[in-house]
Structures are given as C-alpha cells and as structure tokens.
Design an enzyme around this catalytic site. Structure first.
Site, PDB file in Angstrom:
ATOM      1  CB  CYS A  71      68.025  17.607  34.119  1.00  0.00           C
ATOM      2  SG  CYS A  71      68.261  18.814  32.729  1.00  0.00           S
TER       3      CYS A  71
ATOM      4  CB  CYS B 194      71.510  18.204  32.536  1.00  0.00           C
ATOM      5  SG  CYS B 194      71.158  19.762  32.585  1.00  0.00           S
TER       6      CYS B 194
END
Length: 176
Positions: A131, A134
């Site tokens: 991700c 993130c």
C-alpha cells in the site's frame, strides 16, 4: 525455537534469505522491542505458520504481552486499511479521497505500546501488503516522531526478509 529453525528450513537456493534474516534482525538500529515487533507484525502479514511461530517465540523475549498484542494488532488493522486505501488510490478518482472510511480503527489511537513503535510496525506490514498510500503516510509520521531514515530503512529490510522467508517456505510446502 529460533530464527535457526527458519533458516534451517529454507532450501539451498534461499541461502541469501537465511543470511539476511539473521543479519537484518541482528544488526538493526532499532531497539530490540522495535526490531522484534517489526519482525512479528511482518510474520503475521506474511502468513507462513513456521515463520510466524518461530518469530513469535523469539519476540516474547523482547516484547511484553502488550507488545505482542500490539504487533499482531498492527498486522490486523493494516490487513484491512491497506486494502481499503490502496484500492481508493488505484481507482484514481479524487472524489473517493474525500469519502470517510467509516471503518473502526480504535487500536491505532490506543495500541498499548509507544505509538511510534506501533506506527513502525504498521509501516512494515504496509510494505508487505503493497500500500503506497500507507507506506508514505507511516514514513512521514515516523520521521515527524523523530525516527531516522536508517530506522525506517531497517524496518523495511526486516519486513522484506521475513516476507521472503515466508514466501519461500510456502512455495516449498506447495511443491512437496
């Protein structure tokens, strides 16, 4: 129970992984709790039973019960949020960015350990889960909390090697 059990289970073609497993954990610039929390959260995310059992067994000597639970919580919450934020990012429609997640994430506010350590473990799991959103967010938070680039780098190295060991052992089990 030890890293030796993991390294001895790795096939000859993964000798580099075996070496790197010991060296990344053994020479980390992180505290022992940060190192083993990173390794444990990464092992949960990597999902291999042997890797998880052996790292969890060693982590118990460096993390209290709260640290063990927090590392597992970091992996659990990132399993959800990494999918959600990665998907919103991949869609590429900015209107999704303004939509609230409406997903319960209370553990992030009260992880039971130093919040910086928890964020470090979230970073490691986010790297495994791929991700970008993130990883960038956690790195920025960590740097703002005084973590050095070397510490962030070490967490990424640990997560990469733990994941590689898990992938290799899963492949060998499937081919056996």
């Amino acid at each position: 129970m030890s890293l030796d059990a993991i390294t001895s289970a790795l096939p000859a073609y993964a000798r580099d992984i075996a070496h790197n497993l010991g060296s990344t954990i053994g020479t980390s610039t992180l505290t022992p709790a940060q190192t083993w929390g990173t390794a444990l959260a990464s092992a949960v995310a990597a999902r291999n039973p042997l890797v998880l059992r052996e790292i969890a067994a060693e982590a118990r000597g460096h993390l209290g019960p709260e640290g063990i639970e927090a590392a597992k919580a970091a992996a659990a919450i990132m399993a959800m949020t990494n999918i959600y934020y990665r998907a919103k990012h991949h869609i590429g429609d900015e209107r999704y960015a303004s939509m609230p997640a409406r997903l319960r994430m209370q553990i992030v506010a009260r992880p039971g350990v130093d919040k910086g350590d928890f964020k470090l473990w979230c970073l490691a799991v986010s790297a495994i889960n791929g991700c970008d959103v993130c990883v960038e967010s956690h790195e920025k938070t960590l740097r703002g909390r005084g973590f050095s680039r070397e510490q962030v780098h070490d967490a990424l190295r640990i997560s990469a090697v733990v994941h590689a060991a898990a992938v290799t052992l899963d492949a060998e089990a499937a081919l056996a």
